[in-house]
Write a protein that holds these residues in place. Sequence first.
Motif, PDB file in Angstrom:
ATOM      1  N   ALA A 185       0.855  -1.183   0.000  1.00  0.00           N
ATOM      2  CA  ALA A 185       0.000   0.000   0.000  1.00  0.00           C
ATOM      3  C   ALA A 185       0.890   1.231   0.000  1.00  0.00           C
ATOM      4  O   ALA A 185       2.042   1.201   0.451  1.00  0.00           O
ATOM      5  CB  ALA A 185      -0.907  -0.013   1.226  1.00  0.00           C
ATOM      6  N   ALA A 186       0.347   2.336  -0.500  1.00  0.00           N
ATOM      7  CA  ALA A 186       1.147   3.562  -0.588  1.00  0.00           C
ATOM      8  C   ALA A 186       1.708   3.966   0.767  1.00  0.00           C
ATOM      9  O   ALA A 186       2.854   4.428   0.864  1.00  0.00           O
ATOM     10  CB  ALA A 186       0.293   4.692  -1.181  1.00  0.00           C
ATOM     11  N   ALA A 187       0.923   3.764   1.831  1.00  0.00           N
ATOM     12  CA  ALA A 187       1.375   4.170   3.165  1.00  0.00           C
ATOM     13  C   ALA A 187       2.543   3.338   3.663  1.00  0.00           C
ATOM     14  O   ALA A 187       3.288   3.772   4.552  1.00  0.00           O
ATOM     15  CB  ALA A 187       0.205   4.066   4.153  1.00  0.00           C
ATOM     16  N   THR A 232      11.014  -5.252  -7.302  1.00  0.00           N
ATOM     17  CA  THR A 232      10.221  -4.151  -7.836  1.00  0.00           C
ATOM     18  C   THR A 232       9.075  -3.853  -6.876  1.00  0.00           C
ATOM     19  O   THR A 232       8.279  -4.741  -6.560  1.00  0.00           O
ATOM     20  CB  THR A 232       9.665  -4.498  -9.231  1.00  0.00           C
ATOM     21  OG1 THR A 232      10.754  -4.801 -10.108  1.00  0.00           O
ATOM     22  CG2 THR A 232       8.872  -3.331  -9.802  1.00  0.00           C
ATOM     23  N   ILE A 233       9.017  -2.616  -6.397  1.00  0.00           N
ATOM     24  CA  ILE A 233       7.951  -2.178  -5.495  1.00  0.00           C
ATOM     25  C   ILE A 233       6.737  -1.771  -6.334  1.00  0.00           C
ATOM     26  O   ILE A 233       6.860  -0.934  -7.234  1.00  0.00           O
ATOM     27  CB  ILE A 233       8.405  -0.986  -4.628  1.00  0.00           C
ATOM     28  CG1 ILE A 233       9.709  -1.324  -3.893  1.00  0.00           C
ATOM     29  CG2 ILE A 233       7.309  -0.592  -3.652  1.00  0.00           C
ATOM     30  CD1 ILE A 233       9.588  -2.405  -2.869  1.00  0.00           C
ATOM     31  N   VAL A 234       5.583  -2.348  -6.023  1.00  0.00           N
ATOM     32  CA  VAL A 234       4.394  -2.131  -6.839  1.00  0.00           C
ATOM     33  C   VAL A 234       3.228  -1.696  -5.958  1.00  0.00           C
ATOM     34  O   VAL A 234       2.885  -2.393  -4.987  1.00  0.00           O
ATOM     35  CB  VAL A 234       4.023  -3.413  -7.615  1.00  0.00           C
ATOM     36  CG1 VAL A 234       2.747  -3.199  -8.434  1.00  0.00           C
ATOM     37  CG2 VAL A 234       5.168  -3.842  -8.525  1.00  0.00           C
ATOM     38  N   LEU A 235       2.633  -0.571  -6.293  1.00  0.00           N
ATOM     39  CA  LEU A 235       1.405  -0.120  -5.644  1.00  0.00           C
ATOM     40  C   LEU A 235       0.206  -0.781  -6.321  1.00  0.00           C
ATOM     41  O   LEU A 235       0.311  -1.262  -7.457  1.00  0.00           O
ATOM     42  CB  LEU A 235       1.297   1.404  -5.738  1.00  0.00           C
ATOM     43  CG  LEU A 235       2.435   2.203  -5.090  1.00  0.00           C
ATOM     44  CD1 LEU A 235       2.239   3.702  -5.326  1.00  0.00           C
ATOM     45  CD2 LEU A 235       2.539   1.905  -3.605  1.00  0.00           C
ATOM     46  N   ALA A 262       0.101  -2.955 -15.112  1.00  0.00           N
ATOM     47  CA  ALA A 262       1.154  -2.456 -15.992  1.00  0.00           C
ATOM     48  C   ALA A 262       2.476  -3.177 -15.743  1.00  0.00           C
ATOM     49  O   ALA A 262       3.201  -3.518 -16.683  1.00  0.00           O
ATOM     50  CB  ALA A 262       1.330  -0.947 -15.800  1.00  0.00           C
ATOM     51  N   VAL A 263       2.799  -3.426 -14.471  1.00  0.00           N
ATOM     52  CA  VAL A 263       4.055  -4.108 -14.155  1.00  0.00           C
ATOM     53  C   VAL A 263       4.012  -5.560 -14.617  1.00  0.00           C
ATOM     54  O   VAL A 263       5.012  -6.088 -15.120  1.00  0.00           O
ATOM     55  CB  VAL A 263       4.356  -4.013 -12.647  1.00  0.00           C
ATOM     56  CG1 VAL A 263       5.518  -4.922 -12.261  1.00  0.00           C
ATOM     57  CG2 VAL A 263       4.675  -2.576 -12.264  1.00  0.00           C
ATOM     58  N   ALA A 264       2.858  -6.205 -14.482  1.00  0.00           N
ATOM     59  CA  ALA A 264       2.740  -7.586 -14.958  1.00  0.00           C
ATOM     60  C   ALA A 264       2.975  -7.661 -16.457  1.00  0.00           C
ATOM     61  O   ALA A 264       3.670  -8.569 -16.955  1.00  0.00           O
ATOM     62  CB  ALA A 264       1.362  -8.144 -14.602  1.00  0.00           C
TER      63      ALA A 264
END
Length: 429
Positions: free
Chosen positions: A270-272, A387-390, A396-398
């Motif tokens: 999560a962004a937090a 890779t950090i993914v929100l 898009a990352v997949a």
Amino acid sequence: MNRAHSPDDLLSPTGSSDSPGPATSPAAGPTSGPAAGPATPVPVVTSFADLRLPAALLRELTRQGVSAPFAIQAATLPNSLAGRDILGRGRTGSGKTLAFGLALLARIAGQPRAARRPRAVVLVPTRELAQQVTEALAPYARSLGLGLVSVVGGRSISGQARALRAGAEVVVATPGRLADLVERGDCRLDRVAVTALDEADQMVNLGFLPQVTALLDQVPPGAQHLLFSATLDGDVDLLVRRYLTDPAVHAVETSVDDAGRTEHHVVEVAAADKHDAVSRLAACGERVLLFVETRQAVDALAERLLGDGIRAAPLHGGRSQAQRSRTLEQFRAGQVTALVATNVAARGLHIDDLGLVVNVDPPGHHKDYLHRGGRTARAGASGSVVTIVLPQQRRAVAQLLAQAGVVPQTTRVGSGGGELSRITGVRRP
């Protein structure tokens, strides 16, 4: 126009670098793009002694502890030493520097020195890569009595002009600075017998195509051209059509997952919780290279990691060359353990035993993912890419990883981030 295939083909981006090691059977495969043509059959070469290299180069290879060629070297050197143009595809860390460097030096050995008129030119996209190529080739040039000069932006142009006036057979350059020196009359390219373009795709991506073509147009017809690139599409294909004549085409595996030496992880947060995860990764107890998209983000993250007690430093194009060089030396020496960088600043970096690359901001293109990941697992070592993914970035990352040919391990990390220790061995800052 120089060595043109057709008059209609108009054109509108490694300490040592790429140290060679044992060659597996060289993989020559088809390359992308209509100009590439079929792959060239690969002679069986298991030792540098099998090649027509000057005795001084063979002795220097032995002094440097280089015993057997990497695949890209074994594949290209028989043809390049015979004078053929070379079109080589391979990821960074595959041994490209010596692949073109040994051929280039052997080609001009024994040629007379002339002020302002080099015999060989190596073009690279960034200052850091120029420095690494220069350091890698310097002992081999010295063994042949050849002068080698590096000309890049961010350094005194008058000092570089003096070095060229004194005479140097080999120039390693970024296109913009060499173009400036040519325009000033401090360098002439009318005696160049061989050129090498390293990471040609990045030179194109960084906007250097006009300078590259202007420089190559001043090289005499009949000069040998050695072009190496991770990809051979788009404007790189046009460079091939315009300047290479009947090139020998060789490719080695371009995937960052080469030989299974790299582990790939996607960490969904999560962004937090993102900064906590990044901070834990940066404090893993070894050197870490962290990628973000902008210079401002580099500075902000480096400052925040310093506040977390992590020895972090920024690396981007807005810093002076002296600052960038000092930061890299501190990172190599372990005085800095977390290097925060942009794509451009880290292009071509070679850091021995770099075990972890973190994509704090996922790259926008699969080629950038392969480049970033290529900073680890070099010269037979192993490494990890995280890779950090929100949540909004998952799809898009997949797609990006699928295009890169990578199948990652995916882990969701919540507040506290205990899962990070399990997958990468990181600890709390």
